[in-house]
Design a protein around this motif. Structure first.
Motif, PDB file in Angstrom:
ATOM      1  N   UNK A  35       4.862 -13.998  -4.785  1.00  0.00           N
ATOM      2  CA  UNK A  35       5.927 -14.989  -4.633  1.00  0.00           C
ATOM      3  C   UNK A  35       6.917 -14.920  -5.791  1.00  0.00           C
ATOM      4  N   UNK A  36       6.385 -14.704  -6.968  1.00  0.00           N
ATOM      5  CA  UNK A  36       7.231 -14.593  -8.155  1.00  0.00           C
ATOM      6  C   UNK A  36       8.217 -13.441  -7.970  1.00  0.00           C
ATOM      7  N   UNK A  37       7.706 -12.276  -7.616  1.00  0.00           N
ATOM      8  CA  UNK A  37       8.562 -11.093  -7.471  1.00  0.00           C
ATOM      9  C   UNK A  37       9.564 -11.291  -6.338  1.00  0.00           C
ATOM     10  N   UNK A  38       9.106 -11.881  -5.243  1.00  0.00           N
ATOM     11  CA  UNK A  38      10.027 -12.146  -4.135  1.00  0.00           C
ATOM     12  C   UNK A  38      11.138 -13.074  -4.583  1.00  0.00           C
ATOM     13  N   UNK A  46      10.868 -26.451 -11.091  1.00  0.00           N
ATOM     14  CA  UNK A  46       9.644 -26.426 -10.283  1.00  0.00           C
ATOM     15  C   UNK A  46       9.998 -26.512  -8.805  1.00  0.00           C
ATOM     16  N   UNK A  47      10.889 -27.442  -8.493  1.00  0.00           N
ATOM     17  CA  UNK A  47      11.281 -27.601  -7.093  1.00  0.00           C
ATOM     18  C   UNK A  47      11.888 -26.303  -6.544  1.00  0.00           C
ATOM     19  N   UNK A  48      12.694 -25.652  -7.364  1.00  0.00           N
ATOM     20  CA  UNK A  48      13.385 -24.442  -6.910  1.00  0.00           C
ATOM     21  C   UNK A  48      12.464 -23.227  -6.853  1.00  0.00           C
ATOM     22  N   UNK A  49      11.452 -23.202  -7.698  1.00  0.00           N
ATOM     23  CA  UNK A  49      10.665 -21.971  -7.834  1.00  0.00           C
ATOM     24  C   UNK A  49       9.261 -22.037  -7.248  1.00  0.00           C
ATOM     25  N   UNK A  50       8.777 -23.222  -6.968  1.00  0.00           N
ATOM     26  CA  UNK A  50       7.421 -23.345  -6.444  1.00  0.00           C
ATOM     27  C   UNK A  50       7.496 -23.882  -5.010  1.00  0.00           C
ATOM     28  N   UNK A  63       1.965 -17.990  -9.511  1.00  0.00           N
ATOM     29  CA  UNK A  63       1.718 -17.849  -8.073  1.00  0.00           C
ATOM     30  C   UNK A  63       2.746 -18.603  -7.240  1.00  0.00           C
ATOM     31  N   UNK A  64       3.382 -19.581  -7.830  1.00  0.00           N
ATOM     32  CA  UNK A  64       4.569 -20.194  -7.235  1.00  0.00           C
ATOM     33  C   UNK A  64       4.341 -20.914  -5.913  1.00  0.00           C
ATOM     34  N   UNK A  65       3.151 -21.454  -5.728  1.00  0.00           N
ATOM     35  CA  UNK A  65       2.882 -22.267  -4.552  1.00  0.00           C
ATOM     36  C   UNK A  65       1.854 -23.314  -4.945  1.00  0.00           C
TER      37      UNK A  65
END
Lengths: 281, 281, 281, 281
Positions: free
Chosen positions: A117-120, B140-144, B163-165
């Motif tokens: 997700x980070x890379x995307x 956080x809102x924009x990236x996770x 991991x961004x989720x």
């Protein structure tokens, strides 16, 4: 481009030990070894294994207690191919040579499975060509501090992406992890590096684009066309310059690289904007 | 603002067990409980402990094998104070009330010690006031991605940042970790949340600015002035809505929140641009 | 038992900084401070905060650029209570004082939530009394190598349980994590330690059994009845001897502990088989 | 020993996708494929790649939106060699074939570099022969609970060694990590497994001892001489039965294994005390 490379390693061996070195320059079609000398003191026997696919050369030495000094020197002619980056595209998975699949899978220090997700989110929207790997290198250069002693042999890309400090090996691991998270084959490379200060073994990475592996180095510490390859692997686990089995301590290490081109200074490698590969068509 | 909150929890208890619940609304000067009812079926004895500093209320129930149903209802009058964000500054460490020090230290799910460089690089250059925590929430809102099932009870801020989720608990942990990495006291909060869809217990966080704790919620799933506080702690470890010791399975959970203000609709809490705190001067 | 403890800390402060020290001996009913002196050079103002529940004493100093030397000396009378370990039982969750709940929850360096099965498998079958915590300490002593430099400030119990090397802080974290995984309240303690070689601040842990906190030290580097308490907390995050905010480097640190009992040598603390607590009935 | 193996996999493909399967039985000197059928519905083209060293067979299919069903059936004659375990020794690093070095290096899910002390402490004192790997398998069987759903695709040996729960893939990773930590080459293997309940693809591992790879399975869920090999790799990253690039969901999976030996029942593989390898001298 001709280089003279050398390293000198000294160890105190406290008991019968086995040492495996990967310091010899790789012999390839485009990296010719004009002269080479490996000396051990004491003058022990050793065994060489060359990986038939990757050309990595491993030296195994069984060493009794005492001191060991390894001296290696090589005169190498490296042919770099320069390509206009604008002409180089990524290869979709649908067309990727299947023997390269292993290079999009995660490895010990490059947990690309956890960076998807980070890379995307950071790089997913970019044009899938050479410029995307450049963007990855720029991101690393801008966001990770090169700081000696900030990482250790257990540090992985998953740590570095958050802790934001590391050395050349960590920069390479993160670059590889980002590439693999985007399904771009990438592998770890070690070599001698012209202009690297202070002189040391260097780590960088290769990404497979178009029809070959291109060199990348997010540290910007050495010109790409001044890298003399020792080996490649999934990550640093595969190509440590020395792997020690036994009670051994390193006392000293010296690495040197000299450019042997005599006529116009500009012939010696400078930082370049071209894409650099070892393959010559 | 008056709210009616309720929850109903059903468990299958397979052997003598101890259950500790933290579902009761906190009683504070600015959160008055007008009516409250906690019912157990079967009608077991229970013990309540109120943390004298944080006002968290814990209910301990020793339960024999069989089914357990807990029903909780409360009519709560919450007084939110709205403040102009532009007037709220961070407190330098040199002046921070020392009893708040614990809230800048790392905790189980908020490893701020490993996010120092990250936080500095993303937020270090921003003005040290309320807007910086807003910037953290926006990041956080924009990236996770808010994604049910993407994390589990072991997931921590160090995971989420890469991991961004995650879910509300993960959003709160990451907000807290960023704040602490910048030396801003921050703590985890749980509560009932008006307008949250689907209805559930909610997690958000508080940061200490100026002279009090302000509420923040990087999920944007509920208005800040529609949060009815259950408790606060270092992180989710401190204030799980249920902690189970024994062989117990949850069969069902229902949570509801109703706004009881009848005259003009606009009195019911809407998303606000004001800074929200519970403290009223 | 009377002890003279002291420490001397020297720092190079490169810019206005805030330093928070937790080196003062805790003042409790059973740890009387007969004399005490804290000196700063230069002679700066400082502020003290005493945690009302834990008795930890924090000193905050705002320091301009330059050098800072902190000297602390105290003459302390510590009353240890010795109890026959065979008489001390664990407290079931059903009866545990609820204010102790926080000490069975995981914390930054003691991820007991991830050691549940491990602890159950190694210690779950043992009798739930003092001897079980002794078994935990023995396991740590037998399986973890005390090795200076083998861990760093990020190392946690989850690392140590596998990597099997650490220092006093790591031994304490692992002991705490095992206890909590078995629902035994446990907390981190720091102190001066008689006979510790080389002299340094020491870390150990306390577990709540029967009606009080008992001292444990899996390192076996100092007698339990020779520990002079500085503070306690969830883990090392709470009671670092020095927390530095600013560009500061430590140049030197000296710690000393002397036993002041003059008559029979045997009065000075020796390793004991008794359970040791600070509480006296 | 003849087996009939089959699998049926159904996917919902939401957009043009690439799927790579590694479900075909490996063709080796000692694993003959008497009949084999791979059917796709719809009847799409596919491409096969066989790894020249490991014999793994990868099938790549580029799939348009819609449903995809893959059916695979094979009639396989597997020749297992049984060896008396008492005659099998480990190979010292000093004599190890150097092409096997990669199998003592850590990989994504087998962080042997972090299990060195653990492995030394648990298994370091054991006789360096086949029985040591048996001891490793016994340790895993005794200490790790086989629990469906207790791990996910990110779980690694470093997690499992502490969390003590997992599935076949986790058992294999841990066995491999322990072996590598002791300098024993080890690799991950996937296959069809006779008697496995419920039927599924199975994961086990191979360790290099004496002059060949021997099979090990710490789960004890299937007899070693009832394993039909699909492939081997550094760890699960290399040989997922399906790797999906695109928006695809699996709807169904069936795996079956039948033993085709008709005369005496006892000819069908039973659990054995012999060391099992595929190599026949």
């Amino acid at each position: 481009m001709k280089f003279k490379v050398s390293c000198e390693l000294e160890y105190e061996v406290r008991d019968n030990s086995t040492l495996i070195f990967n310091v010899n320059v790789a012999k390839t079609q485009n990296q010719q070894i004009l002269e080479e000398r490996l000396q051990l003191d004491p003058d022990l026997n050793f065994e060489e294994y060359v990986n038939p696919i990757l050309d990595n050369r491993y030296i195994r030495i069984n060493v009794p207690a005492g001191n060991l000094r390894l001296s290696y020197q090589a005169l190498v002619d490296v042919i770099y191919e320069e390509t206009n980056p604008a002409t180089i595209n990524e290869v979709p998975i649908a067309q990727l040579p299947l023997e390269l699949l292993q290079y999009i899978y995660p490895s010990r220090y490059c947990q690309s499975d956890r960076l998807m997700r980070f890379a995307q989110s950071e790089f997913g929207h970019l044009v899938p060509d050479y410029s995307r790997i450049t963007a990855i290198c720029n991101w690393i250069y801008d966001n990770v501090t090169y700081l000696s002693g900030s990482s250790d042999q257990h540090t992985s890309a998953f740590d570095t992406v958050t802790e934001r400090a590391g050395v050349c090996r960590d920069f390479a691991h993160l670059g590889i992890a980002f590439c693999r998270a985007l399904n771009i084959p990438a592998r770890f490379a070690s070599g001698y590096a012209y202009k690297l200060q202070p002189p040391d073994f260097h780590a960088y990475f290769e990404a497979y684009l178009g029809d070959r592996w291109y060199l990348f180095d997010a540290t910007r510490l050495a010109p790409l066309n001044g890298l003399i390859k020792i080996g490649t692997g999934r990550d640093a686990a595969d190509i440590a310059f020395a792997t020690i089995f036994g009670d051994v301590e390193m006392n000293q290490m010296n690495v040197e690289v000299e450019c042997l081109e005599t006529i116009p200074d500009s012939d010696c490698p400078e930082y370049t904007n071209q894409a650099i590969s070892h393959q010559v068509s």
